[in-house]
Design an enzyme around this catalytic site. Structure first.
Site, mmCIF file in Angstrom:
data_model
loop_
_atom_site.group_PDB
_atom_site.id
_atom_site.type_symbol
_atom_site.label_atom_id
_atom_site.label_comp_id
_atom_site.label_asym_id
_atom_site.label_seq_id
_atom_site.Cartn_x
_atom_site.Cartn_y
_atom_site.Cartn_z
ATOM 1 N N ASP A 224 3.147 8.304 -2.954
ATOM 2 C CA ASP A 224 3.334 9.757 -3.016
ATOM 3 C C ASP A 224 4.521 10.111 -3.906
ATOM 4 O O ASP A 224 5.429 9.308 -4.097
ATOM 5 C CB ASP A 224 3.543 10.339 -1.608
ATOM 6 C CG ASP A 224 4.761 9.753 -0.893
ATOM 7 O OD1 ASP A 224 4.968 8.523 -0.970
ATOM 8 O OD2 ASP A 224 5.530 10.517 -0.286
ATOM 9 N N GLU B 235 6.374 8.355 1.828
ATOM 10 C CA GLU B 235 7.825 8.126 1.904
ATOM 11 C C GLU B 235 8.600 9.425 1.778
ATOM 12 O O GLU B 235 9.584 9.649 2.463
ATOM 13 C CB GLU B 235 8.256 7.146 0.807
ATOM 14 C CG GLU B 235 9.695 6.652 0.917
ATOM 15 C CD GLU B 235 10.730 7.538 0.258
ATOM 16 O OE1 GLU B 235 11.933 7.384 0.560
ATOM 17 O OE2 GLU B 235 10.375 8.411 -0.550
HETATM 18 ZN ZN LIG Z 1 11.104 7.392 -3.908
#
Ligand SMILES: [Zn+2]
Ligand SMILES: *[C@@H]1O[C@H](CO)[C@@H](O)[C@H](O)[C@H]1NC(C)=O
Ligand SMILES: *[C@@H]1O[C@H](CO)[C@@H](O)[C@H](O)[C@H]1NC(C)=O
Ligand SMILES: *[C@@H]1O[C@H](CO)[C@@H](O)[C@H](O)[C@H]1NC(C)=O
Ligand SMILES: *[C@@H]1O[C@H](CO)[C@@H](O)[C@H](O)[C@H]1NC(C)=O
Length: 425
Positions: free
Chosen positions: A104, A169
């Site tokens: 992501d 994350e």
């Molecule tokens: Zn990162």
């Protein structure tokens, strides 16, 4: 001492100069024809700021694994895909090396960029623009290209390498690393050491992060006496209490700013605190009964969790009655990974940097990464991205990476994996 290190470095250099690996930079071709650059561009073009596109990234990695004949697995410990690709080592009883990154990226506002953020446009100077170019699709490509180089050169490592890719994350890893690190599937990987994303540097020093600050993110709900917009409801309105709360928070913030502004500035020495959301009110002529305040704190290394809890209780007391707090995120413990001779992985990292004439500098990560989850399990984990001479554009506009930095990064990981992957127990 310095002489010994220089000598050591020289000996290692002689040993590694014997053979040059395929996959090193081919200067005869323009970067636009370089397969590593093309792969990086293809990956950048997947707009993974949208959760629904993560599946496309998973498919990208499935194709890469197939092309290289690497075992490929997708786990969903939190309902979203966690990818694991494996380069098997000769001795499966040795703990493995984990190369982590995330699929992501944060959002990008196209109007603010000189090139569309998901175009992966490369300019005349070889700068490749795209959201994720520095954070952190670059290291994912460098990892896989380093593994490809090893494989094409028939280099088998003693230890198994697991390349892991997380789906979320940037939003805290609640569906990714957090549940994955607690799963049986993770345990079976037998991870002995992990590398994860680090920070770029403007010079030739490479930064390694070995401890993260602890995030405490909380939402206060402040309730008070409501009424007509023309009435004076005394000192128990939500707005009066909100002001008291802001006062005590800002007082603490000023103290911490003094520490952060002091000469021996170190990101670990202070607690950062910011009021990031204030919400409330329903109409111009109504005294509202409620305000909501969201605060983001990252604790100083020395701050004791119990002291911080007490401080937050005292803030609530200061507002008067009817204020509550709810934690959005509260990491109480964030252990450090040793960066001295006691840690063979760190020594290996230093040797690799030494060979490339680069210096390593270990620092605290001012933010919070997925590595906290691993360190909590007792697994040494370091944040590292070989991005020297690079302006930090992480989460910024016109994020780019130079093709040279990308190619050099592959070389860094080839050297590094040969060391990490052959470390005896
Ligand atoms: Zn990162
Ligand atoms: C790697 O091994 C294969 C199969 O044995 C061989 O064909 C190839 O030439 C080797 N490559 C290198 C770079 O040694
Ligand atoms: C707190 O809320 C209760 C219940 O709504 C109310 O009776 C009381 O007056 C409030 N106290 C203050 C100080 O706002
Ligand atoms: C490192 O520096 C030495 C001495 O200046 C040089 O011989 C060597 O080629 C350099 N190595 C790399 C990888 O740049
Ligand atoms: C594999 O590693 C273990 C632990 O270091 C060692 O005891 C064993 O001899 C190794 N096996 C082989 C086949 O090298």
């Amino acid at each position: 001492m310095a002489n010994i290190i220089m000598l050591m470095c020289f000996v290692i250099l002689l040993a590694t100069l014997e053979h040059t690996l395929a996959g090193a930079i081919d200067t005869t071709k323009p970067y636009s024809e370089n397969p590593t650059v093309q792969k990086f561009q293809e990956y950048l073009q997947i707009d993974t700021s949208r959760p629904e596109n993560i599946e496309q990234a998973v498919e990208f990695w499935r194709r890469e694994a197939e092309a290289l004949g690497l075992p490929f697995a997708v786990y969903s410990p939190g309902g979203r895909p966690v990818v694991v690709m494996t380069y098997e080592g000769a001795n499966s009883s040795l703990p493995s090396i984990m190369l982590n990154s995330h699929m992501d990226v944060v959002e990008a506002v196209p109007e603010d960029w000189i090139y569309p953020p998901f175009s992966a446009y490369m300019d005349d100077e070889g700068k490749i623009y795209g959201r994720g170019a520095q954070d952190d699709k670059d290291i994912s490509i460098e990892y896989i290209e380093a593994i490809r180089t090893l494989k094409e050169n028939n280099i088998t490592l003693q230890r198994t390498i697991h390349m892991t890719l997380m789906p979320d994350e940037e939003t805290g890893g609640f569906d990714g690393m957090v549940p994955f690190a607690r799963s049986e599937d993770f345990k079976r990987l037998n991870v002995g050491f992990a590398l994860d994303e680090g920070l770029p540097t403007t010079d030739d020093t490479l930064i390694v992060t070995n401890v993260d600050k602890r995030p405490w993110q909380m939402e206060f709900t402040i309730r008070g006496v409501a009424g007509h917009g023309s009435s004076m409801q005394g000192m128990d309105t939500a707005a009066v209490k909100l002001r008291r709360l802001l006062d005590v928070i800002m007082e603490f913030r000023e103290d911490q700013m003094k520490i952060s502004d002091s000469l021996e500035k170190d990101d670990g020495s202070f607690t950062s605190v910011n009021v990031n959301i204030v919400q409330g009110g329903i109409a111009t002529n109504i005294v509202p009964s409620e305000f909501r305040l969201v605060v983001d704190m990252r604790l100083a290394i020395t701050a004791k969790a119990s002291d911080m809890d007490e401080m937050i209780s005292s803030w609530i007391m200061a507002t008067g009655a009817n204020t509550t707090v709810k934690f959005i995120r509260k990491v109480e413990e964030s252990p450090a990974t040793a960066v001295d001779d006691s840690n063979p992985y760190w020594v290996a990292l230093q040797e690799a940097a030494c060979e490339m004439n680069m210096t390593l500098s270990a620092i605290l990560c001012p933010a919070t990464s997925d590595m906290v989850q691993l360190r909590l399990l007792g697994i040494p984990a370091l944040g590292f991205s070989p991005k020297p001479r690079t302006t930090n554009r992480v989460h910024g506009v016109n994020e780019y990476l130079s093709a040279t930095t990308l190619m050099n990064g592959v070389d860094v990981y080839v050297r590094l994996l040969k060391k990490l992957g052959n470390l005896p127990l």
